[in-house]
Design a protein around this motif. Sequence first.
Motif, PDB file in Angstrom:
ATOM      1  N   ASN A 127       0.800  -1.227   0.000  1.00 37.53           N
ATOM      2  CA  ASN A 127       0.000   0.000   0.000  1.00 37.53           C
ATOM      3  C   ASN A 127       0.832   1.276   0.000  1.00 37.53           C
ATOM      4  O   ASN A 127       0.274   2.373   0.024  1.00 37.53           O
ATOM      5  CB  ASN A 127      -0.927   0.012   1.228  1.00 37.53           C
ATOM      6  N   TYR A 128       2.170   1.137  -0.025  1.00 44.40           N
ATOM      7  CA  TYR A 128       2.990   2.334   0.110  1.00 44.40           C
ATOM      8  C   TYR A 128       2.789   3.338  -1.038  1.00 44.40           C
ATOM      9  O   TYR A 128       2.870   4.554  -0.802  1.00 44.40           O
ATOM     10  CB  TYR A 128       4.471   1.958   0.280  1.00 44.40           C
ATOM     11  N   PRO A 129       2.517   2.900  -2.298  1.00 45.28           N
ATOM     12  CA  PRO A 129       2.354   3.908  -3.368  1.00 45.28           C
ATOM     13  C   PRO A 129       1.208   4.880  -3.123  1.00 45.28           C
ATOM     14  O   PRO A 129       1.177   5.972  -3.697  1.00 45.28           O
ATOM     15  CB  PRO A 129       2.089   3.050  -4.619  1.00 45.28           C
ATOM     16  N   THR A 130       0.250   4.521  -2.262  1.00 45.06           N
ATOM     17  CA  THR A 130      -0.876   5.420  -1.975  1.00 45.06           C
ATOM     18  C   THR A 130      -0.647   6.248  -0.709  1.00 45.06           C
ATOM     19  O   THR A 130      -1.504   7.043  -0.329  1.00 45.06           O
ATOM     20  CB  THR A 130      -2.181   4.616  -1.820  1.00 45.06           C
ATOM     21  N   ASN A 131       0.493   6.036  -0.051  1.00 45.29           N
ATOM     22  CA  ASN A 131       0.827   6.761   1.167  1.00 45.29           C
ATOM     23  C   ASN A 131       1.875   7.834   0.838  1.00 45.29           C
ATOM     24  O   ASN A 131       3.044   7.514   0.589  1.00 45.29           O
ATOM     25  CB  ASN A 131       1.371   5.788   2.220  1.00 45.29           C
ATOM     26  N   LYS A 132       1.454   9.094   0.796  1.00 45.21           N
ATOM     27  CA  LYS A 132       2.348  10.176   0.375  1.00 45.21           C
ATOM     28  C   LYS A 132       3.593  10.275   1.253  1.00 45.21           C
ATOM     29  O   LYS A 132       4.693  10.562   0.765  1.00 45.21           O
ATOM     30  CB  LYS A 132       1.595  11.502   0.386  1.00 45.21           C
ATOM     31  N   ARG A 133       3.426  10.036   2.550  1.00 38.07           N
ATOM     32  CA  ARG A 133       4.563  10.123   3.469  1.00 38.07           C
ATOM     33  C   ARG A 133       5.602   9.065   3.142  1.00 38.07           C
ATOM     34  O   ARG A 133       6.809   9.346   3.084  1.00 38.07           O
ATOM     35  CB  ARG A 133       4.086   9.959   4.914  1.00 38.07           C
ATOM     36  N   VAL A 135       5.932   7.438   0.266  1.00 43.48           N
ATOM     37  CA  VAL A 135       6.480   7.695  -1.070  1.00 43.48           C
ATOM     38  C   VAL A 135       7.611   8.723  -0.984  1.00 43.48           C
ATOM     39  O   VAL A 135       8.676   8.554  -1.581  1.00 43.48           O
ATOM     40  CB  VAL A 135       5.369   8.188  -2.024  1.00 43.48           C
ATOM     41  N   ALA A 136       7.388   9.794  -0.217  1.00 44.53           N
ATOM     42  CA  ALA A 136       8.404  10.842  -0.053  1.00 44.53           C
ATOM     43  C   ALA A 136       9.634  10.304   0.681  1.00 44.53           C
ATOM     44  O   ALA A 136      10.774  10.630   0.327  1.00 44.53           O
ATOM     45  CB  ALA A 136       7.808  12.021   0.712  1.00 44.53           C
ATOM     46  N   LYS A 137       9.391   9.472   1.704  1.00 43.88           N
ATOM     47  CA  LYS A 137      10.507   8.903   2.475  1.00 43.88           C
ATOM     48  C   LYS A 137      11.339   7.969   1.614  1.00 43.88           C
ATOM     49  O   LYS A 137      12.575   8.006   1.649  1.00 43.88           O
ATOM     50  CB  LYS A 137       9.966   8.154   3.692  1.00 43.88           C
ATOM     51  N   ARG A 138      10.668   7.138   0.814  1.00 40.27           N
ATOM     52  CA  ARG A 138      11.383   6.226  -0.079  1.00 40.27           C
ATOM     53  C   ARG A 138      12.222   7.003  -1.092  1.00 40.27           C
ATOM     54  O   ARG A 138      13.371   6.644  -1.374  1.00 40.27           O
ATOM     55  CB  ARG A 138      10.388   5.321  -0.810  1.00 40.27           C
ATOM     56  N   LYS A 139      11.657   8.078  -1.631  1.00 38.29           N
ATOM     57  CA  LYS A 139      12.380   8.899  -2.599  1.00 38.29           C
ATOM     58  C   LYS A 139      13.637   9.497  -1.969  1.00 38.29           C
ATOM     59  O   LYS A 139      14.704   9.526  -2.587  1.00 38.29           O
ATOM     60  CB  LYS A 139      11.458  10.009  -3.116  1.00 38.29           C
TER      61      LYS A 139
END
Length: 301
Positions: A127-133, A135-139
Amino acid sequence: MSKVKKKNGVMYWPSTPRFLLMAEQLHLTPEFNQRPEDVDEEPERIKLLPPQFLSSLVATEPYEGYQKERLNFTGNGIYQYVKCTAHNVAQIDVHSLLPTMAYQLGLLDEQHEKMFLEKKEIEADPNYPTNKRLVAKRKRLKHELNKYCSTIGKTKTEHSINRFKAMYSGMNMVFDMLNYWGLSNVINCVNDGFIVTNYSDEKFEQFKEKYCKKIKYLTFSVKQYDFCLVKNDLEYLLLNKNGDYKCRNHEFDKKGVYRKLTGRSLNDETVSFDGKAMLEAENIEKEAITVCKNLFLKTTN
């Protein structure tokens, strides 16, 4: 099942050509690697070997046949392309190839090893692609890891050689993957991603199982497309009938058009962003994609 081996810090596979392994070992010597301590400028990229020409068959009519250009091993990865149009292809991407190889070879320090594992934990969450936080942390983690992997070591020579160890290990693995799918089925490869024909979900599951058993924390993604147009190794167009697409063509993709309109790169964070030019670039890309889509559909009817 054959084992992955290491030689002087480089991981190699049964499919790794002996002449390639010899070239890699040569590049790992400080005398050869062209990054002396007293030189500040970035040297030109060193190619491991001359381009490996596979075959050449020029089509007599549009959309028939293909032209196999090259299989190229460089100091920055493996590249291959077939100048062609194709139907029903799949693009397979290996996630974070350089940091993954650096982790396998023990080249990450404690701080960056922790980052690597944290990034993999995020990616394991469906579900991480729908979690903005997340997604930003992974980037952010991905950026820090890639930056570190380009500067591993205390000196220029040391970090250059350490990076080569990770890069060549990844390149050798990707070449083994290309052989798994069959070189005649690979129409594009750029470092850690490649486009194949004759794809099947069953074969992909076997592919994942084979390589994930050998390389810890190795992950992939795959996406299928109805049409593909390959111009060269860095430029291609992937397109589905429903309009979904991936455009890597410097003539009409939004990045290329934006550069033509403004004289600046979208990747340059030091200059201001031109929203109006970006909107125009996006519209030009969409119009070009519509033309390509209609052309592809016309040739298949």
